[in-house]
Design a protein around this motif. Sequence first.
Motif, PDB file in Angstrom:
ATOM      1  N   UNK A 130       3.769 -45.342  -4.290  1.00  0.00           N
ATOM      2  CA  UNK A 130       3.769 -43.899  -4.039  1.00  0.00           C
ATOM      3  C   UNK A 130       4.790 -43.193  -4.915  1.00  0.00           C
ATOM      4  N   UNK A 131       5.956 -43.802  -5.066  1.00  0.00           N
ATOM      5  CA  UNK A 131       7.011 -43.219  -5.910  1.00  0.00           C
ATOM      6  C   UNK A 131       6.559 -43.217  -7.374  1.00  0.00           C
ATOM      7  N   UNK A 132       5.973 -44.324  -7.814  1.00  0.00           N
ATOM      8  CA  UNK A 132       5.515 -44.415  -9.212  1.00  0.00           C
ATOM      9  C   UNK A 132       4.427 -43.377  -9.498  1.00  0.00           C
ATOM     10  N   UNK A 133       3.523 -43.197  -8.538  1.00  0.00           N
ATOM     11  CA  UNK A 133       2.453 -42.212  -8.730  1.00  0.00           C
ATOM     12  C   UNK A 133       3.023 -40.797  -8.755  1.00  0.00           C
ATOM     13  N   UNK A 134       3.938 -40.517  -7.831  1.00  0.00           N
ATOM     14  CA  UNK A 134       4.559 -39.178  -7.805  1.00  0.00           C
ATOM     15  C   UNK A 134       5.354 -38.950  -9.091  1.00  0.00           C
ATOM     16  N   UNK A 135       5.986 -39.997  -9.595  1.00  0.00           N
ATOM     17  CA  UNK A 135       6.769 -39.880 -10.827  1.00  0.00           C
ATOM     18  C   UNK A 135       5.846 -39.602 -12.019  1.00  0.00           C
ATOM     19  N   UNK A 136       4.699 -40.270 -12.040  1.00  0.00           N
ATOM     20  CA  UNK A 136       3.729 -40.040 -13.125  1.00  0.00           C
ATOM     21  C   UNK A 136       3.247 -38.583 -13.095  1.00  0.00           C
ATOM     22  N   UNK A 137       3.099 -38.023 -11.886  1.00  0.00           N
ATOM     23  CA  UNK A 137       2.611 -36.627 -11.755  1.00  0.00           C
ATOM     24  C   UNK A 137       3.597 -35.624 -12.342  1.00  0.00           C
ATOM     25  N   UNK A 138       4.887 -35.967 -12.318  1.00  0.00           N
ATOM     26  CA  UNK A 138       5.863 -35.036 -12.911  1.00  0.00           C
ATOM     27  C   UNK A 138       6.194 -35.444 -14.355  1.00  0.00           C
ATOM     28  N   UNK A 139       5.324 -36.248 -14.936  1.00  0.00           N
ATOM     29  CA  UNK A 139       5.474 -36.583 -16.367  1.00  0.00           C
ATOM     30  C   UNK A 139       6.243 -37.862 -16.634  1.00  0.00           C
ATOM     31  N   UNK A 140       6.625 -38.586 -15.577  1.00  0.00           N
ATOM     32  CA  UNK A 140       7.362 -39.841 -15.766  1.00  0.00           C
ATOM     33  C   UNK A 140       6.458 -40.924 -16.340  1.00  0.00           C
ATOM     34  N   UNK A 141       7.044 -41.766 -17.177  1.00  0.00           N
ATOM     35  CA  UNK A 141       6.243 -42.819 -17.834  1.00  0.00           C
ATOM     36  C   UNK A 141       6.419 -44.183 -17.187  1.00  0.00           C
ATOM     37  N   UNK A 142       7.542 -44.382 -16.511  1.00  0.00           N
ATOM     38  CA  UNK A 142       7.794 -45.681 -15.879  1.00  0.00           C
ATOM     39  C   UNK A 142       9.185 -45.661 -15.269  1.00  0.00           C
ATOM     40  N   UNK A 143       9.398 -46.518 -14.276  1.00  0.00           N
ATOM     41  CA  UNK A 143      10.697 -46.580 -13.603  1.00  0.00           C
ATOM     42  C   UNK A 143      11.349 -47.932 -13.914  1.00  0.00           C
ATOM     43  N   UNK A 144      12.497 -47.876 -14.577  1.00  0.00           N
ATOM     44  CA  UNK A 144      13.254 -49.104 -14.837  1.00  0.00           C
ATOM     45  C   UNK A 144      13.999 -49.465 -13.564  1.00  0.00           C
ATOM     46  N   UNK A 145      13.916 -50.724 -13.159  1.00  0.00           N
ATOM     47  CA  UNK A 145      14.604 -51.104 -11.917  1.00  0.00           C
ATOM     48  C   UNK A 145      14.979 -52.580 -11.899  1.00  0.00           C
ATOM     49  N   UNK A 146      16.261 -52.847 -11.940  1.00  0.00           N
ATOM     50  CA  UNK A 146      16.726 -54.196 -11.616  1.00  0.00           C
ATOM     51  C   UNK A 146      16.846 -54.309 -10.106  1.00  0.00           C
ATOM     52  N   UNK A 147      17.124 -55.498  -9.600  1.00  0.00           N
ATOM     53  CA  UNK A 147      17.380 -55.635  -8.171  1.00  0.00           C
ATOM     54  C   UNK A 147      18.615 -54.791  -7.804  1.00  0.00           C
ATOM     55  N   UNK A 148      18.609 -54.246  -6.592  1.00  0.00           N
ATOM     56  CA  UNK A 148      19.620 -53.245  -6.206  1.00  0.00           C
ATOM     57  C   UNK A 148      20.888 -53.888  -5.645  1.00  0.00           C
ATOM     58  N   UNK A 149      21.445 -54.818  -6.419  1.00  0.00           N
ATOM     59  CA  UNK A 149      22.689 -55.483  -6.015  1.00  0.00           C
ATOM     60  C   UNK A 149      23.685 -55.416  -7.164  1.00  0.00           C
ATOM     61  N   UNK A 150      24.960 -55.651  -6.848  1.00  0.00           N
ATOM     62  CA  UNK A 150      25.957 -55.796  -7.903  1.00  0.00           C
ATOM     63  C   UNK A 150      25.658 -57.074  -8.685  1.00  0.00           C
ATOM     64  N   UNK A 151      25.965 -57.077  -9.957  1.00  0.00           N
ATOM     65  CA  UNK A 151      25.647 -58.182 -10.854  1.00  0.00           C
ATOM     66  C   UNK A 151      26.140 -59.523 -10.292  1.00  0.00           C
TER      67      UNK A 151
END
Length: 326
Positions: A130-151
Amino acid sequence: MVLVSRIISNCSFVDLENAANSLKSGSLVTFPTETVYGLGADACNADAIARIYSVKGRPTNHPLIVHLASIDALGDWAKDVPAYAISLARTFWPGPMTLVFNRGVLAGDFLTGGQDSVGVRVPNHPIALGLLEAFAKVGGKGIAAPSANRFGNVSPTSMHAVNEELGKYLAEGDQMLDGGECDVGIESTIIDCSGDLPKILRPGSISVQMIQDNTKLIVGSTVDSPAIRVSGSLASHYAPEATVLLDQPPIKGQGFIAMADIAAGEGVVRLASPKSHEEFARVLYSALRNADERGLETVVVAQPKGDGIAVAIRDRLRRASSVNHI
Ligand code: TXA
Ligand code: MG
């Protein structure tokens, strides 16, 4: 101080539109996927990507995975896509599989750590999609995402764990989307698709057998090419504060993670008793976190045996048990 309002639970369509707008304006959004939670930024925005590295405390030469709403967006990010990779993508996307290709026009150095390749995946989670689709609608091309933890730390599989890991590093305007517990529980299978044959760089729930059955090709070994940097392939990674010991009898006061049919002695702190290997993967990271929350010094894990997702679980446990904590 962590602002409670930054955590969005029961995401509605409007919440996802707001989060997409935040991403577009350069903010960070943490979101659930079926594997683990991700720390997302606009994959085309160098400043936002720089913030991912600083929030994670991750060296900037370690590449990020680009998340896409569908296979249709692949052409912008990847080139020289082999037929076997199309077949894999059509079979396993949306799903817990990342494909690495020679990079296409959109994949900047700031995203790939200067490498000529890029990792891409279509996640299988309603909030992520849903987030990716909404992002595409506002012109976004892709979402970069590593795991949401400290290295170097254990990847988060719940909103609570994301907040513990990153809450204090996020800034005003960033958002954290709550999607409950992740279904798979360990990170995606990473497959290098830049050669004639698929090669597994990081095992996951999409197994060698599944890839081989789909492509009818022999899958390369998991030995990493020295030219490719996979931070999850460092000797020590996915590690809790507690010392992790493998395949030995636990003693009183130690934590213990093992299949339900393996008994523990008196005074051992049972952290998880999964009944299947899939459940083992799903609960592993929260059990390791639980050990730290209880202040345990040592956790013993009886590794699951056999093929399939057990291979990926053992890969993570080997790294979690490495003594050289990062
Ligand atoms: O399940 C997952 O893959 C999760 C969710 C959030 O999608 N993401 C994830 O990202 O685990 P991260 O950054 O924590 O781990 C991705 C791994 C890293 O070890 C990175 O080095 C490797 O993927 N990677 C990314 N791009 C690559 C590339 N072009 N070549 C080789 N490895 C790559
Ligand atoms: Mg990671």
